[in-house]
Design an enzyme around this catalytic site. Structure first.
Site, PDB file in Angstrom:
ATOM      1  N   VAL A  64       0.838  -1.202   0.000  1.00  0.00           N
ATOM      2  CA  VAL A  64       0.000   0.000   0.000  1.00  0.00           C
ATOM      3  C   VAL A  64       0.873   1.252   0.000  1.00  0.00           C
ATOM      4  CG1 VAL A  64      -1.799   1.282   1.232  1.00  0.00           C
ATOM      5  CG2 VAL A  64      -1.923  -1.208   1.100  1.00  0.00           C
ATOM      6  N   CYS A  65       1.949   1.250   0.768  1.00  0.00           N
ATOM      7  CA  CYS A  65       2.848   2.413   0.829  1.00  0.00           C
ATOM      8  C   CYS A  65       3.506   2.661  -0.522  1.00  0.00           C
ATOM      9  CB  CYS A  65       3.911   2.207   1.903  1.00  0.00           C
ATOM     10  SG  CYS A  65       3.242   1.965   3.559  1.00  0.00           S
TER      11      CYS A  65
END
Length: 172
Positions: A64-65
Site C-alpha cells: 500500500v505504501c
C-alpha cells in the site's frame, strides 16, 4: 510526554496507540525535523510559501505504501511548481533513496522520521507499538495552515487520493 491516543487506529483489526495530537483543518501546521539523508535535515520552513501535500506511510517497502507513493508521484506532474509533495516514513534515508531509484520516483521528496520521530509525534501519527508512522495525508497551505487531513482508521487501507488532490487544487 506526547499525548497517547489508544485505539485511534488499527492494523489488521488490532488496536494501535498513536502518539501526539489529532490535528484538524484550520490548525497551524507544527514544525518538524526530518532527514533528507543521514547528515541533512528538512523542516517545515524549508517549504515556505508552497502548498505542501504530505503523504505519511509506515514503510515504502510495503504494497500500500508503494502504491500510495507512486500515485502521488504521478499526480505531482500535474500540480505545478507551487506545490511540493513529500512522503514521510521511518525508513532510513538510504533505504528511501534506494526505493525511489528502483521505483523511478522523481517528483516526490522522501523524508525520514527515523531519528527523533519529531514529525510523528507532532502530527499525531507515531505508532507506539511499532515505532513507525501511521498512514495519513496532510495538505498544508502557503501560510502553514492545515487545509486537509486524513488519518486512516486502518493502517492497511489506501487514503482517499482524489480528496487529497482536490484539496491541493483548491489552494493553487
Amino acid at each position: 510526554m506526547a499525548q497517547e491516543r489508544t485505539g485511534a487506529a488499527t492494523f489488521k483489526g488490532n488496536p494501535l496507540t498513536l502518539l501526539g495530537p489529532e490535528l484538524k483543518v484550520g490548525d497551524q501546521a507544527p514544525d518538524f525535523k526530518l532527514q533528507k539523508n543521514l547528515l541533512e535535515a528538512a523542516t517545515l520552513q524549508d517549504f515556505a510559501g508552497k502548498v505542501k501535500l504530505i503523504s505519511v506511510v509506515p514503510s515504502l517497502d510495503t504494497g500500500v505504501c508503494d502504491a500510495q507513493t507512486r500515485r502521488f508521484n504521478q499526480e505531482a506532474d500535474y500540480l505545478g511548481d507551487q506545490v511540493v509533495v513529500l512522503t514521510v516514513s521511518v525508513d532510513l534515508p538510504f533505504a528511501q533513496a534506494r526505493w525511489c531509484g528502483a521505483a523511478g520516483i522523481d517528483r516526490v521528496l522522501t523524508l525520514s522520521d527515523y531519528k527523533d520521530h519529531s514529525f510523528g509525534e507532532a502530527y499525531g501519527v507515531f505508532i507506539k507499538e511499532f515505532h513507525l508512522d501511521h498512514r495519513a495525508i496532510f495538505v498544508i497551505d502557503q501560510n502553514d495552515k492545515i487545509a486537509y487531513v486524513e488519518y486512516l482508521s486502518e493502517m492497511s487501507e489506501h487514503p482517499d487520493y482524489d480528496q487529497a488532490i482536490a484539496a491541493v487544487k483548491k489552494l493553487v
